[in-house]
Design a protein around this motif. Structure first.
Motif, PDB file in Angstrom:
ATOM      1  N   ASP A 233       0.834  -1.201   0.000  1.00  0.00           N
ATOM      2  CA  ASP A 233       0.000   0.000   0.000  1.00  0.00           C
ATOM      3  C   ASP A 233       0.869   1.251   0.000  1.00  0.00           C
ATOM      4  N   LEU A 234       0.202   2.389   0.108  1.00  0.00           N
ATOM      5  CA  LEU A 234       0.898   3.665   0.128  1.00  0.00           C
ATOM      6  C   LEU A 234       1.893   3.741   1.283  1.00  0.00           C
ATOM      7  N   ASN A 235       1.521   3.224   2.436  1.00  0.00           N
ATOM      8  CA  ASN A 235       2.424   3.262   3.587  1.00  0.00           C
ATOM      9  C   ASN A 235       3.736   2.528   3.305  1.00  0.00           C
ATOM     10  N   ALA A 236       3.647   1.407   2.628  1.00  0.00           N
ATOM     11  CA  ALA A 236       4.861   0.644   2.299  1.00  0.00           C
ATOM     12  C   ALA A 236       5.751   1.434   1.349  1.00  0.00           C
ATOM     13  N   VAL A 237       5.149   2.128   0.405  1.00  0.00           N
ATOM     14  CA  VAL A 237       5.924   2.949  -0.518  1.00  0.00           C
ATOM     15  C   VAL A 237       6.557   4.118   0.233  1.00  0.00           C
ATOM     16  N   MET A 238       5.803   4.709   1.146  1.00  0.00           N
ATOM     17  CA  MET A 238       6.338   5.819   1.939  1.00  0.00           C
ATOM     18  C   MET A 238       7.524   5.351   2.781  1.00  0.00           C
ATOM     19  N   PHE A 239       7.430   4.160   3.332  1.00  0.00           N
ATOM     20  CA  PHE A 239       8.546   3.610   4.109  1.00  0.00           C
ATOM     21  C   PHE A 239       9.797   3.501   3.234  1.00  0.00           C
ATOM     22  N   LEU A 240       9.628   3.005   2.005  1.00  0.00           N
ATOM     23  CA  LEU A 240      10.756   2.877   1.082  1.00  0.00           C
ATOM     24  C   LEU A 240      11.373   4.243   0.761  1.00  0.00           C
ATOM     25  N   ILE A 241      10.527   5.244   0.594  1.00  0.00           N
ATOM     26  CA  ILE A 241      11.031   6.596   0.343  1.00  0.00           C
ATOM     27  C   ILE A 241      11.819   7.082   1.558  1.00  0.00           C
ATOM     28  N   GLY A 242      11.305   6.824   2.746  1.00  0.00           N
ATOM     29  CA  GLY A 242      12.004   7.225   3.963  1.00  0.00           C
ATOM     30  C   GLY A 242      13.378   6.597   4.061  1.00  0.00           C
ATOM     31  N   VAL A 243      13.470   5.303   3.758  1.00  0.00           N
ATOM     32  CA  VAL A 243      14.765   4.612   3.780  1.00  0.00           C
ATOM     33  C   VAL A 243      15.700   5.230   2.741  1.00  0.00           C
ATOM     34  N   GLN A 244      15.169   5.506   1.554  1.00  0.00           N
ATOM     35  CA  GLN A 244      15.967   6.123   0.488  1.00  0.00           C
ATOM     36  C   GLN A 244      16.478   7.495   0.919  1.00  0.00           C
ATOM     37  N   GLU A 245      15.604   8.296   1.498  1.00  0.00           N
ATOM     38  CA  GLU A 245      15.986   9.653   1.895  1.00  0.00           C
ATOM     39  C   GLU A 245      16.965   9.648   3.068  1.00  0.00           C
ATOM     40  N   LEU A 246      16.853   8.669   3.936  1.00  0.00           N
ATOM     41  CA  LEU A 246      17.798   8.558   5.040  1.00  0.00           C
ATOM     42  C   LEU A 246      19.199   8.281   4.494  1.00  0.00           C
ATOM     43  N   GLY A 247      19.264   7.426   3.459  1.00  0.00           N
ATOM     44  CA  GLY A 247      20.524   7.186   2.777  1.00  0.00           C
ATOM     45  C   GLY A 247      21.523   6.336   3.540  1.00  0.00           C
ATOM     46  N   GLN A 248      21.052   5.531   4.477  1.00  0.00           N
ATOM     47  CA  GLN A 248      21.961   4.698   5.262  1.00  0.00           C
ATOM     48  C   GLN A 248      21.826   3.216   4.920  1.00  0.00           C
ATOM     49  N   GLY A 249      21.147   2.921   3.824  1.00  0.00           N
ATOM     50  CA  GLY A 249      21.000   1.540   3.384  1.00  0.00           C
ATOM     51  C   GLY A 249      19.912   0.788   4.133  1.00  0.00           C
ATOM     52  N   VAL A 250      19.729  -0.438   3.719  1.00  0.00           N
ATOM     53  CA  VAL A 250      18.717  -1.301   4.311  1.00  0.00           C
ATOM     54  C   VAL A 250      19.269  -1.917   5.590  1.00  0.00           C
ATOM     55  N   ARG A 251      18.500  -1.856   6.639  1.00  0.00           N
ATOM     56  CA  ARG A 251      18.887  -2.453   7.918  1.00  0.00           C
ATOM     57  C   ARG A 251      17.636  -2.619   8.766  1.00  0.00           C
TER      58      ARG A 251
END
Length: 117
Positions: free
Chosen positions: A29-47
């Protein structure tokens, strides 16, 4: 100019298809996409993120996608590299359905601006 609803849905499905191919799982859903954007914007990789960090990532994503419309402005990064935003224009009061619709449009714009769509 209001974008045609069917065009928005078509673009949204194309985004979900792209993300599924890229990350190996279709965002629910939209929330999952928003989470991905947040991870991208943080720029610290997947963890692994704590529940509080996940909420912060959602906030980062909302601020980032609404920044193009002039609602938020990046203040800077904290000592841990997390971006902090400030509200610069009052958000319009809209019902939940319209809120999701507007966020989808801004998310699509975000991915287009990033050269992904």
């Amino acid at each position: 100019m209001e974008e045609d609803e069917s065009n928005i849905e078509e673009r949204w499905q194309a985004l979900l298809n792209f993300l599924e191919k890229t990350i190996g799982k279709r965002p629910a859903d939209l929330n999952a996409v928003m989470f991905l954007i947040g991870v991208q914007e943080l720029g610290q990789g997947v963890r692994q993120f704590t529940k509080e960090q996940k909420q912060d990532l959602m906030h980062i994503a909302i601020c980032r996608v609404l920044s193009k419309a002039g609602f938020y402005e990046l203040e800077g990064l904290d000592k841990d590299g997390w971006p902090h935003w400030k509200l610069v224009n009052k958000l319009p009061h809209v019902d939940l359905l319209n809120q999701e619709h507007l966020l989808k449009i801004y998310v699509l714009d975000y991915f287009e601006d990033e050269g992904i769509l």
